[in-house]
Design a protein around this motif. Structure first.
Motif, PDB file in Angstrom:
ATOM      1  N   ILE A   1     -27.779  19.934 -11.156  1.00 31.68           N
ATOM      2  CA  ILE A   1     -28.811  19.460 -12.087  1.00 31.68           C
ATOM      3  C   ILE A   1     -30.151  19.652 -11.398  1.00 31.68           C
ATOM      4  CG2 ILE A   1     -29.765  17.448 -13.264  1.00 31.68           C
ATOM      5  CD1 ILE A   1     -26.907  16.380 -13.530  1.00 31.68           C
ATOM      6  N   VAL A   2     -31.012  20.404 -12.024  1.00 34.41           N
ATOM      7  CA  VAL A   2     -32.291  20.779 -11.438  1.00 34.41           C
ATOM      8  C   VAL A   2     -33.409  20.422 -12.409  1.00 34.41           C
ATOM      9  CG1 VAL A   2     -33.686  22.715 -10.595  1.00 34.41           C
ATOM     10  CG2 VAL A   2     -31.232  22.668 -10.149  1.00 34.41           C
ATOM     11  N   GLY A   3     -34.524  19.953 -11.870  1.00 42.19           N
ATOM     12  CA  GLY A   3     -35.655  19.636 -12.737  1.00 42.19           C
ATOM     13  C   GLY A   3     -36.852  19.192 -11.936  1.00 42.19           C
ATOM     14  N   PRO A   4     -37.852  18.622 -12.601  1.00 43.23           N
ATOM     15  CA  PRO A   4     -39.068  18.169 -11.905  1.00 43.23           C
ATOM     16  C   PRO A   4     -38.768  17.037 -10.945  1.00 43.23           C
ATOM     17  CG  PRO A   4     -39.039  17.393 -14.182  1.00 43.23           C
ATOM     18  CD  PRO A   4     -37.896  18.348 -14.050  1.00 43.23           C
ATOM     19  N   ASP A   5     -39.630  16.868  -9.975  1.00 48.71           N
ATOM     20  CA  ASP A   5     -39.413  15.881  -8.911  1.00 48.71           C
ATOM     21  C   ASP A   5     -40.011  14.533  -9.305  1.00 48.71           C
ATOM     22  OD1 ASP A   5     -38.794  14.640  -6.579  1.00 48.71           O
ATOM     23  OD2 ASP A   5     -40.344  15.613  -5.383  1.00 48.71           O
ATOM     24  N   ASP A   6     -39.489  13.915 -10.367  1.00 47.57           N
ATOM     25  CA  ASP A   6     -40.016  12.614 -10.784  1.00 47.57           C
ATOM     26  C   ASP A   6     -38.914  11.630 -11.182  1.00 47.57           C
ATOM     27  OD1 ASP A   6     -39.182  13.722 -13.127  1.00 47.57           O
ATOM     28  OD2 ASP A   6     -41.140  13.731 -14.117  1.00 47.57           O
ATOM     29  N   LEU A   7     -37.699  11.871 -10.708  1.00 42.62           N
ATOM     30  CA  LEU A   7     -36.605  10.959 -11.024  1.00 42.62           C
ATOM     31  C   LEU A   7     -36.342   9.941  -9.919  1.00 42.62           C
ATOM     32  CD1 LEU A   7     -33.981  13.301 -12.735  1.00 42.62           C
ATOM     33  CD2 LEU A   7     -35.593  11.739 -13.792  1.00 42.62           C
TER      34      LEU A   7
ATOM     35  N   ASN B   1     -34.082   9.048 -20.818  1.00 39.01           N
ATOM     36  CA  ASN B   1     -35.256   9.555 -21.545  1.00 39.01           C
ATOM     37  C   ASN B   1     -35.568  11.015 -21.214  1.00 39.01           C
ATOM     38  OD1 ASN B   1     -35.763   7.037 -22.813  1.00 39.01           O
ATOM     39  ND2 ASN B   1     -36.794   6.308 -20.945  1.00 39.01           N
ATOM     40  N   MET B   2     -34.680  11.679 -20.486  1.00 39.25           N
ATOM     41  CA  MET B   2     -34.934  13.060 -20.092  1.00 39.25           C
ATOM     42  C   MET B   2     -34.431  14.035 -21.148  1.00 39.25           C
ATOM     43  SD  MET B   2     -36.555  12.780 -17.307  1.00 39.25           S
ATOM     44  CE  MET B   2     -36.603  14.526 -16.886  1.00 39.25           C
ATOM     45  N   ARG B   3     -35.171  15.131 -21.302  1.00 37.42           N
ATOM     46  CA  ARG B   3     -34.721  16.219 -22.162  1.00 37.42           C
ATOM     47  C   ARG B   3     -34.077  17.305 -21.298  1.00 37.42           C
ATOM     48  NH1 ARG B   3     -39.411  18.138 -26.062  1.00 37.42           N
ATOM     49  NH2 ARG B   3     -40.413  18.535 -24.046  1.00 37.42           N
TER      50      ARG B   3
END
Length: 290
Positions: free
Chosen positions: A173-179, A190-192
């Motif tokens: 799982i990859v995405g922006p660094d705000d979790l 609340n993530m898309r």
């Protein structure tokens, strides 16, 4: 029994590769009429037209394109043989034709061909296509090997496809660094998501993972192309699921972050060839280096 006239085939090959009857006749030191007659004889012996006229141009037919592929292989190998016999050396430049599945990770492909980039005795070409076209190209000797993330299984032709597993890449799982390093599924409500297409193994594995946690992802988009998933993950702020090799540059730059690796989920990468009597040395070297 009729036999292929290689003299006629050679004339056809020169005309087809030059794309100009006049220039081929000049280089071969024959008249255009004699050259045309030789090619007509070849067409008659094969019982199929190899060229079609479009105005003043000669255009290869489908059959002509296939014959050109074999002729190119025959005469290029002949030139290699001549060099070996006369000078006891392999050709100065070896050619390799690589087909790649159009939806594959460009980062993986780049890593695969890196050994070729460093060699001065090799020239290679890359052809991105769908699986059916890749297999046809391999079967018809238009390609030397293909790269794919789907294994090719022989069905009734046990010695046709030769598949080699090159790598297993973990899927994450990859995405922006705000979790803030939250555990799944906490903090993900609340993530898309931008996800692999439903008919892919990765998507099936991710759906199964979500089901175990009773988590329903809010899907923004779906794509069956790794390059598109990479762009969507980078530009939308959504999470995605893909092999980390696809986004290695973004991870190194801090644009994206690996939040978790899915347990026991991998993307497999294969090199597929066909059985042939002559295997280019550069192909053997490349596969052994992986």
């Amino acid at each position: 029994m009729s036999r292929l006239n290689y003299h006629h085939l050679y004339y056809f090959w020169r005309v087809a590769t030059l794309g100009n009857l006049t220039e081929a006749a000049r280089q071969l030191h024959v008249s255009q009429s004699a050259l045309s007659a030789q090619i007509r004889t070849l067409e008659e012996s094969m019982n199929t037209p190899l060229f079609a006229r479009q105005g003043r141009r000669l255009v290869l037919t489908d059959a002509g394109q296939r014959v050109l592929t074999y002729a190119g292989d025959i005469f290029s190998r002949g030139e290699e043989l001549e060099a070996l016999i006369k000078r006891g050396i392999t050709p100065e430049v070896q050619q390799l034709r690589i087909g790649v599945l159009s939806t594959m990770s460009r980062n993986f492909i780049e890593g695969f061909i890196t050994p070729l980039i460093e060699r001065r005795d090799v020239r290679f070409s890359l052809h991105a296509q769908g699986m059916a076209n890749l297999l046809n190209g391999l079967r018809n000797h238009q390609l030397d090997l293909i790269l794919t993330n789907a294994n090719v299984v022989n069905e009734g032709q046990s010695d046709l496809w030769q598949s080699q597993l090159l790598a297993q890449q973990p899927v994450a799982i990859v995405g922006p660094d705000d979790l803030q390093n939250k555990k799944f599924p906490d903090g993900y409500s609340n993530m898309r998501w931008v996800l692999p297409a439903p008919n892919t193994e990765m998507r099936a594995a991710f759906d199964g993972f979500c089901s175990r946690w009773q988590y329903e992802p809010a899907i923004l988009a779906e794509a069956d192309d790794m390059a598109m998933l990479r762009l969507l993950a980078r530009d939308t702020g959504a999470l995605t699921v893909l092999p980390t090799v696809v986004v290695k540059d973004e991870i190194e730059q801090g644009t994206l972050k690996v939040h978790m690796t899915l347990p026991n989920v991998f993307e497999n990468f294969y090199a597929v060839t066909v059985k042939r009597q002559f295997i280019p040395p550069v192909l053997t070297d490349l596969l052994e280096s992986q």
